[in-house]
Design a protein around this motif. Structure first.
Motif, PDB file in Angstrom:
ATOM      1  N   GLU A   7      -5.985  14.082  14.409  1.00  0.00           N
ATOM      2  CA  GLU A   7      -6.416  14.650  13.129  1.00  0.00           C
ATOM      3  C   GLU A   7      -5.861  14.176  11.760  1.00  0.00           C
ATOM      4  O   GLU A   7      -6.675  14.168  10.740  1.00  0.00           O
ATOM      5  N   ASP A   8      -4.728  13.613  11.772  1.00  0.00           N
ATOM      6  CA  ASP A   8      -4.096  13.384  10.348  1.00  0.00           C
ATOM      7  C   ASP A   8      -4.865  12.036  10.011  1.00  0.00           C
ATOM      8  O   ASP A   8      -4.626  11.865   8.827  1.00  0.00           O
ATOM      9  N   GLY A   9      -5.451  11.404  10.804  1.00  0.00           N
ATOM     10  CA  GLY A   9      -6.144  10.093  10.291  1.00  0.00           C
ATOM     11  C   GLY A   9      -7.652  10.394   9.924  1.00  0.00           C
ATOM     12  O   GLY A   9      -8.336   9.522   9.753  1.00  0.00           O
ATOM     13  N   ALA A  10      -8.113  11.668  10.069  1.00  0.00           N
ATOM     14  CA  ALA A  10      -9.277  11.912   9.549  1.00  0.00           C
ATOM     15  C   ALA A  10      -9.576  11.453   8.225  1.00  0.00           C
ATOM     16  O   ALA A  10      -8.778  11.131   7.200  1.00  0.00           O
ATOM     17  N   GLU A  11     -10.857  11.063   7.929  1.00  0.00           N
ATOM     18  CA  GLU A  11     -11.028  10.527   6.596  1.00  0.00           C
ATOM     19  C   GLU A  11     -10.990  11.619   5.680  1.00  0.00           C
ATOM     20  O   GLU A  11     -11.182  12.740   5.595  1.00  0.00           O
ATOM     21  N   ARG A  12     -10.403  11.136   4.491  1.00  0.00           N
ATOM     22  CA  ARG A  12     -10.240  11.915   3.140  1.00  0.00           C
ATOM     23  C   ARG A  12     -10.503  11.293   2.025  1.00  0.00           C
ATOM     24  O   ARG A  12     -10.587   9.808   2.146  1.00  0.00           O
ATOM     25  N   PRO A  13     -10.982  11.778   0.799  1.00  0.00           N
ATOM     26  CA  PRO A  13     -11.046  11.033  -0.347  1.00  0.00           C
ATOM     27  C   PRO A  13      -9.716   9.980  -0.644  1.00  0.00           C
ATOM     28  O   PRO A  13      -8.515  10.294  -0.531  1.00  0.00           O
ATOM     29  N   LEU A  14     -10.065   8.901  -1.154  1.00  0.00           N
ATOM     30  CA  LEU A  14      -8.848   7.894  -1.675  1.00  0.00           C
ATOM     31  C   LEU A  14      -8.308   8.553  -2.910  1.00  0.00           C
ATOM     32  O   LEU A  14      -8.699   8.930  -3.706  1.00  0.00           O
ATOM     33  N   ARG A  15      -6.824   8.417  -2.832  1.00  0.00           N
ATOM     34  CA  ARG A  15      -6.009   8.670  -3.919  1.00  0.00           C
ATOM     35  C   ARG A  15      -4.869   7.834  -3.948  1.00  0.00           C
ATOM     36  O   ARG A  15      -4.051   7.908  -3.283  1.00  0.00           O
ATOM     37  N   LEU A  16      -5.102   6.652  -4.726  1.00  0.00           N
ATOM     38  CA  LEU A  16      -4.035   5.676  -4.733  1.00  0.00           C
ATOM     39  C   LEU A  16      -3.538   5.586  -6.167  1.00  0.00           C
ATOM     40  O   LEU A  16      -4.057   5.803  -6.910  1.00  0.00           O
ATOM     41  N   LEU A  17      -2.260   5.054  -6.183  1.00  0.00           N
ATOM     42  CA  LEU A  17      -1.642   4.454  -7.118  1.00  0.00           C
ATOM     43  C   LEU A  17      -1.036   3.049  -7.096  1.00  0.00           C
ATOM     44  O   LEU A  17      -0.309   2.862  -6.140  1.00  0.00           O
ATOM     45  N   ALA A  18      -1.241   2.339  -8.205  1.00  0.00           N
ATOM     46  CA  ALA A  18      -0.678   0.902  -8.113  1.00  0.00           C
ATOM     47  C   ALA A  18       0.287   0.770  -9.259  1.00  0.00           C
ATOM     48  O   ALA A  18       0.075   1.142 -10.535  1.00  0.00           O
ATOM     49  N   ARG A  19       1.728   0.156  -8.976  1.00  0.00           N
ATOM     50  CA  ARG A  19       2.599   0.087 -10.092  1.00  0.00           C
ATOM     51  C   ARG A  19       3.290  -1.276 -10.005  1.00  0.00           C
ATOM     52  O   ARG A  19       4.297  -1.523 -10.819  1.00  0.00           O
ATOM     53  N   ASP A  20       2.507  -2.114  -9.033  1.00  0.00           N
ATOM     54  CA  ASP A  20       3.016  -3.403  -9.247  1.00  0.00           C
ATOM     55  C   ASP A  20       1.671  -4.258  -8.883  1.00  0.00           C
ATOM     56  O   ASP A  20       0.956  -3.932  -8.460  1.00  0.00           O
ATOM     57  N   ALA A  21       1.930  -5.588  -9.030  1.00  0.00           N
ATOM     58  CA  ALA A  21       0.866  -6.309  -8.697  1.00  0.00           C
ATOM     59  C   ALA A  21       0.359  -6.506  -7.332  1.00  0.00           C
ATOM     60  O   ALA A  21      -0.694  -6.638  -7.229  1.00  0.00           O
ATOM     61  N   GLU A  22       1.297  -6.421  -6.431  1.00  0.00           N
ATOM     62  CA  GLU A  22       0.805  -6.110  -5.133  1.00  0.00           C
ATOM     63  C   GLU A  22      -0.078  -5.228  -4.775  1.00  0.00           C
ATOM     64  O   GLU A  22      -1.118  -5.188  -4.115  1.00  0.00           O
ATOM     65  N   ASP A  23       0.333  -3.964  -5.426  1.00  0.00           N
ATOM     66  CA  ASP A  23      -0.444  -2.504  -5.135  1.00  0.00           C
ATOM     67  C   ASP A  23      -1.962  -2.625  -5.681  1.00  0.00           C
ATOM     68  O   ASP A  23      -2.894  -2.527  -5.310  1.00  0.00           O
ATOM     69  N   LEU A  24      -1.573  -3.411  -7.064  1.00  0.00           N
ATOM     70  CA  LEU A  24      -3.065  -3.548  -7.724  1.00  0.00           C
ATOM     71  C   LEU A  24      -3.919  -4.614  -6.917  1.00  0.00           C
ATOM     72  O   LEU A  24      -5.153  -4.498  -7.018  1.00  0.00           O
ATOM     73  N   THR A  25      -3.574  -5.683  -6.024  1.00  0.00           N
ATOM     74  CA  THR A  25      -4.220  -6.520  -5.392  1.00  0.00           C
ATOM     75  C   THR A  25      -4.991  -5.428  -4.511  1.00  0.00           C
ATOM     76  O   THR A  25      -6.255  -5.682  -4.088  1.00  0.00           O
ATOM     77  N   VAL A  26      -4.423  -4.649  -3.804  1.00  0.00           N
ATOM     78  CA  VAL A  26      -5.042  -3.729  -2.580  1.00  0.00           C
ATOM     79  C   VAL A  26      -6.020  -2.887  -3.193  1.00  0.00           C
ATOM     80  O   VAL A  26      -7.325  -2.632  -2.872  1.00  0.00           O
ATOM     81  N   LEU A  27      -5.749  -2.121  -4.626  1.00  0.00           N
ATOM     82  CA  LEU A  27      -6.756  -1.563  -5.227  1.00  0.00           C
ATOM     83  C   LEU A  27      -7.818  -2.317  -5.634  1.00  0.00           C
ATOM     84  O   LEU A  27      -9.049  -1.778  -5.733  1.00  0.00           O
ATOM     85  N   SER A  28      -7.550  -3.257  -6.272  1.00  0.00           N
ATOM     86  CA  SER A  28      -8.805  -4.382  -6.687  1.00  0.00           C
ATOM     87  C   SER A  28      -9.419  -4.603  -5.585  1.00  0.00           C
ATOM     88  O   SER A  28     -10.946  -4.649  -5.599  1.00  0.00           O
ATOM     89  N   ALA A  29      -9.063  -4.898  -4.433  1.00  0.00           N
ATOM     90  CA  ALA A  29     -10.256  -4.951  -3.317  1.00  0.00           C
ATOM     91  C   ALA A  29     -10.994  -3.823  -3.034  1.00  0.00           C
ATOM     92  O   ALA A  29     -12.181  -3.859  -2.441  1.00  0.00           O
ATOM     93  N   LEU A  30     -10.496  -2.525  -3.122  1.00  0.00           N
ATOM     94  CA  LEU A  30     -11.340  -1.415  -2.709  1.00  0.00           C
ATOM     95  C   LEU A  30     -12.128  -1.199  -3.758  1.00  0.00           C
ATOM     96  O   LEU A  30     -13.201  -0.391  -3.675  1.00  0.00           O
ATOM     97  N   VAL A  31     -12.031  -1.799  -5.214  1.00  0.00           N
ATOM     98  CA  VAL A  31     -13.041  -1.451  -6.343  1.00  0.00           C
ATOM     99  C   VAL A  31     -14.007  -2.568  -6.337  1.00  0.00           C
ATOM    100  O   VAL A  31     -14.975  -2.500  -7.340  1.00  0.00           O
TER     101      VAL A  31
END
Length: 164
Positions: A7-31
């Motif tokens: 149940e811990d893997g159930a769908e939930r709204p995304l809440r993400l934070l990017a603080r470096d370029a690598e994180d931002l790459t993931v966030l960019s793919a999602l938007v």
């Protein structure tokens, strides 16, 4: 401490934070392919925040939708940039009737020789279809993405595509 449950893997709204370029790459793919109205952007100079209210395609669910398990979906989300000291734009209209399609979000550090870790001063570039762009000058990289509604059926009924 307990083990993870299914149940811990159930769908939930995304809440993400990017603080470096690598994180931002993931966030960019999602938007990627998010759409918004020209009036759905706001810069609060006092709080040094730039926010966009977007209709994001749910890329994280695309494989299941493609397999026929469910319809393609979008969700309303807020893309929020902190520590913004200046905003510049090119080829964008803020008219309420304007529809913009976000293609990517990238980071250009002020100092290319900066060490690994949280990103310092630089520019965040938001590139839109039709040659539009926003450049946000930031003291440090801190970008939040938060889904704010339940997913809804994508009006087109299909995934966005980028023909070569």
């Amino acid at each position: 401490m307990t083990d993870a449950r299914f149940e811990d893997g159930a769908e939930r709204p995304l809440r993400l934070l990017a603080r470096d370029a690598e994180d931002l790459t993931v966030l960019s793919a999602l938007v990627q392919d998010a759409v918004l109205g020209g009036a759905d952007m706001r810069y609060d100079r006092t709080r040094r925040r730039f926010s966009l209210l977007i209709n994001r395609f749910r890329w994280e669910d695309e494989a299941r939708a493609k397999a026929g398990g469910r319809p393609y979906e979008r969700v309303r989300a807020v893309l929020d940039f902190s520590d913004v000291t200046a905003v510049a734009h090119q080829g964008l209209s803020r008219d309420a009737d304007t529809v913009l399609s976000l293609l990517s979000v990238t980071y250009e550090p002020e100092d290319a020789a900066a060490p690994e870790g949280p990103a310092g001063p630089g520019r965040v570039i938001l590139t839109f279809a039709g040659d539009g762009a926003l450049a946000l000058t930031v003291e440090c990289l801190e970008v939040g993405l938060a889904d704010v509604t339940r997913p809804y059926r994508a009006p087109s009924g299909r995934a966005p595509s980028h023909p070569a």
